[in-house]
Design an enzyme around this catalytic site. Structure first.
Site, PDB file in Angstrom:
ATOM      1  N   ARG A  39      10.717  -5.652   5.044  1.00  0.00           N
ATOM      2  CA  ARG A  39      10.439  -4.015   5.060  1.00  0.00           C
ATOM      3  C   ARG A  39      11.336  -3.189   5.630  1.00  0.00           C
ATOM      4  NH1 ARG A  39       4.319  -1.552   4.772  1.00  0.00           N
ATOM      5  NH2 ARG A  39       4.576  -1.942   7.174  1.00  0.00           N
ATOM      6  N   ARG A  54      -2.206  -7.206  13.576  1.00  0.00           N
ATOM      7  CA  ARG A  54      -2.699  -6.203  12.574  1.00  0.00           C
ATOM      8  C   ARG A  54      -3.630  -6.732  11.636  1.00  0.00           C
ATOM      9  NH1 ARG A  54       2.423  -3.408  10.703  1.00  0.00           N
ATOM     10  NH2 ARG A  54       1.231  -1.534  10.036  1.00  0.00           N
ATOM     11  N   ARG A 106      10.535  -1.511  11.127  1.00  0.00           N
ATOM     12  CA  ARG A 106       9.414  -1.124  12.397  1.00  0.00           C
ATOM     13  C   ARG A 106       9.140  -1.665  13.199  1.00  0.00           C
ATOM     14  NH1 ARG A 106       4.765   1.331   8.560  1.00  0.00           N
ATOM     15  NH2 ARG A 106       3.642   0.197   9.997  1.00  0.00           N
ATOM     16  N   LYS A 148       0.798  -1.221   0.167  1.00  0.00           N
ATOM     17  CA  LYS A 148      -0.098  -0.070  -0.132  1.00  0.00           C
ATOM     18  C   LYS A 148       0.803   1.198   0.055  1.00  0.00           C
ATOM     19  CE  LYS A 148      -2.007   0.313   3.876  1.00  0.00           C
ATOM     20  NZ  LYS A 148      -1.768   1.208   4.692  1.00  0.00           N
ATOM     21  N   ARG A 158     -10.039   3.364   8.726  1.00  0.00           N
ATOM     22  CA  ARG A 158      -9.620   2.027   9.116  1.00  0.00           C
ATOM     23  C   ARG A 158     -10.707   1.375   9.970  1.00  0.00           C
ATOM     24  NH1 ARG A 158      -3.786   2.465   9.127  1.00  0.00           N
ATOM     25  NH2 ARG A 158      -2.658   0.284   9.532  1.00  0.00           N
TER      26      ARG A 158
END
Ligand code: AMP
Length: 217
Positions: free
Chosen positions: A123, A167, A156, A13, A88
């Site tokens: 990531r 999540r 992160r 995203k 969200r």
């Protein structure tokens, strides 16, 4: 052009959001980036938000809506914007639908959970801009360094496996209801994009669809 991009954490995203914003000359309004900036500034509020993000839970609707309303008053949002990470929750979705902000199109990226887990473990993110890389699939020119600013990239805290699973569960629990809110209105073009392939091909597909939306207006 007022757009929303939906996708599970790790669906690509953020990367697709960068491509879209560059191509159409609009700013990315990312609630996740705004929250990480508050955390980086330190202080009591930053510490509270940090705790929530580490657990993979959601920040209150109240705070998010206030943050977004304030951001939309900035001059660069006058020509349009792309929401990333917002709305969200069902309440946030209904809030934007019932507001004076007319959304033109929504892009929903579809990717299976196993692929997401593999992607997120690799990531690396440039916190100030939200630019995301992958150590294998989309590496920066120099390992650990942002291509544009030369600043450090980070892995992160909320990209740890247990947090990712939490999540993903939250995302899957809410996306069906949120999608329903937006597909019930014919004014908004809803684009579902299969997003487990080459990221440049995905970007081209999204771009072609969005140009159609602009053309139709
Ligand atoms: P993101 O960078 O969009 O993946 O967001 C990172 C984290 O920030 C999320 O896991 C949430 O804890 C929080 N967050 C971001 N956007 C929202 C939102 N619209 N509503 C509630 N919490 C959010």
């Amino acid at each position: 052009m007022r757009l929303i991009i939906f996708g599970a954490p790790g669906s690509g995203k953020g990367t697709q959001a960068e491509f879209i914003c560059k191509e159409f000359g609009i700013p990315k309004v990312s609630t996740g980036d705004m929250l990480r900036l508050i955390i980086a500034e330190g202080g009591e509020l930053g510490a509270k938000i940090s705790d929530i993000l580490k657990k993979g839970e959601l920040v209150s609707d109240d705070m998010i809506i206030r943050m977004v309303e304030k951001r939309l008053q900035d001059n660069d949002c006058k020509k349009g914007f792309l929401f990333d990470g917002f709305p969200r929750t069902l309440l946030q979705a209904k809030g934007i639908l019932n507001s004076a902000v007319d959304i033109d199109a929504i892009i929903e990226l579809e990717v299976a959970d196993e692929i997401i887990l593999e992607r997120l473990s690799g990531r690396r993110v440039h916190i100030p801009s939200g630019r995301a890389y992958h150590v294998v699939y989309n590496p920066p020119k120099t390992s650990g360094i942002d291509d544009i600013t030369g600043e450090s990239l980070v892995h992160r805290e909320d990209d740890k496996e247990e947090t990712i699973r939490n999540r993903l569960r939250i995302y899957r629990d809410t996306i069906d209801a949120i999608r329903q809110v937006f597909t019930d209105t014919s004014k908004i073009k809803y684009l579902k994009i299969k997003a487990d392939g080459d990221l440049y091909e995905i970007a081209n597909t999204i771009s072609a669809h969005l140009k159609e939306v602009v053309h139709l207006d």
